[in-house]
Write an enzyme that holds these catalytic residues in place. Structure first.
Site, mmCIF file in Angstrom:
data_model
loop_
_atom_site.group_PDB
_atom_site.id
_atom_site.type_symbol
_atom_site.label_atom_id
_atom_site.label_comp_id
_atom_site.label_asym_id
_atom_site.label_seq_id
_atom_site.Cartn_x
_atom_site.Cartn_y
_atom_site.Cartn_z
ATOM 1 N N ARG A 123 -4.530 -21.001 -8.849
ATOM 2 C CA ARG A 123 -5.834 -20.628 -9.413
ATOM 3 C C ARG A 123 -6.759 -21.830 -9.396
ATOM 4 N NH1 ARG A 123 -5.823 -19.771 -14.627
ATOM 5 N NH2 ARG A 123 -7.814 -18.701 -14.586
ATOM 6 N N LYS A 188 4.995 -25.536 -17.676
ATOM 7 C CA LYS A 188 4.723 -24.480 -16.694
ATOM 8 C C LYS A 188 5.928 -24.215 -15.799
ATOM 9 C CE LYS A 188 1.264 -22.860 -13.468
ATOM 10 N NZ LYS A 188 -0.151 -22.642 -13.344
ATOM 11 N N ARG A 320 -6.413 -24.700 -22.802
ATOM 12 C CA ARG A 320 -5.578 -25.846 -23.183
ATOM 13 C C ARG A 320 -5.424 -25.854 -24.693
ATOM 14 N NH1 ARG A 320 -4.238 -26.288 -18.617
ATOM 15 N NH2 ARG A 320 -4.824 -27.813 -17.083
#
Ligand code: BTN
Length: 325
Positions: A123, A188, A320
């Site tokens: 992305r 992640k 975030r």
């Protein structure tokens, strides 16, 4: 390429193979075998050689295999697929899937996987590379009869399919970060990238790209702390993982066209990594701070900004935690 691919397939078992055997299997001379062995470093594979025994990889590699994947999937899901291809090396599985369904006229659902992805996209213009044996790069091309508006929330629903697949493999700590990051222990593990053909009003094809870190790869270009599945489950099988993701994803997609995101909303909120957290939503220069209250039935992020609930829609945004400035 055919030679290097055959050589890797032969050595993937981690056993010793003599130069003579390799030459015979690949149909090439001993000198050509030597040349091919040198090329393995381009794929970050380390070869060991012992006089009299031959050559072996320092670690065995589980290569993706079309038959193993199909055999591990539910029969009724396999029956729905138009095609499933495992490619050795691609720039991007999303590009390849798009080309196959739009230029080569292949039917949907079409699935492709690449062992090595050299110019994968993430992305917001980021890269998503994957070295041999280390990750999972999967794209599914799906056709929708209605326009792009039906696709609101789809990337969140795809996240649910991935979480369900991980759970089916005994990994129950996966969370989702809006709009479509897969996290474990706040790091992640993977991401989802949806791209569509440009007929937003009528029939459209959506390319659903899923990337998962399976083995640690030091060249991963992820701009945040990351984790690989093998850190939690060292013997994790990439082929079984693909089969589980496809089983869950294809089943979900079949009902998604008529239901949209709303039936998945509660399940999504139950694995929302940031629910109740103070976050920053970054859209270019604009930063909005607020507390995550959940997601709407259309997949928008519900953010409480100074006591007022705002709906934030996907796109080129990033989220975030406030403390991780
Ligand atoms: C992100 O988190 O930024 C999304 C990453 C999506 C990566 C996958 S890997 C398979 C597919 N092919 C691509 O080029 N990108 C997606």
């Amino acid at each position: 390429m055919a030679n290097i691919q055959s050589l890797i397939s032969l050595l993937a078992d981690g056993e010793f193979h003599s130069g003579e055997e390799i030459g015979r299997q690949l149909g090439i001379s001993r000198a050509a075998v030597w040349k091919q062995l040198q090329k393995l470093s381009e794929y970050k594979l380390v070869v060991e050689s012992i006089k009299g025994k031959g050559y072996c990889l320092s670690q065995k590699v589980e290569l993706l295999n079309q038959i193993t994947i199909l055999e591990s999937m539910n029969d009724d899901v396999v029956a729905k697929l138009a095609a499933l291809e495992v490619l050795f090396e691609l720039d991007s599985t999303n590009d390849h899937a798009l080309k196959r369904v739009s230029h080569d006229d292949l039917n949907c659902p079409y699935v492709c996987l690449a062992e090595v992805q050299k110019k994968g996209r993430g992305r917001r213009g980021r890269q998503w590379m994957s070295a041999l044996g280390s990750g999972l790069c999967l794209s599914v091309a799906w056709e929708f009869g209605s326009g792009a508006s039906a696709l609101e929330g789809l990337s969140l629903a795809v996240g649910i399919a991935v979480v369900r697949a991980l759970m089916s493999m005994g990994i129950d700590s996966a969370k989702l970060k809006w709009p479509n990051d897969i996290l474990i222990d706040e790091k992640k593990l993977g991401g989802i990238l949806l791209e569509m053909t440009d007929d937003p009003a009528g029939r459209c094809q959506v390319i659903i790209g899923v990337g998962v870190n399976v083995k640690a790869d030091n060249d991963l270009t992820i701009d945040q702390p990351w984790i690989a599945l093998s850190q939690l489950k060292p013997d994790v099988s990439r082929n079984r993982l693909v089969a589980a993701i496809l089983d869950h994803l294809i089943s979900l997609m079949q009902s998604y066209a008529s239901t949209g995101f709303s039936p998945y909303r509660e399940e999504w909120e139950a694995v929302d990594a940031y629910k109740g957290c103070l976050v920053k939503v970054i859209a270019g220069e604009r930063v909005t701070s607020g507390v995550v209250e959940g997601v709407a039935a259309n997949g928008a992020l519900l953010l409480n900004v100074d006591g007022e609930q705002r709906s934030i829609y996907g796109g080129e945004l990033s989220l975030r935690l406030h403390e991780n400035t």
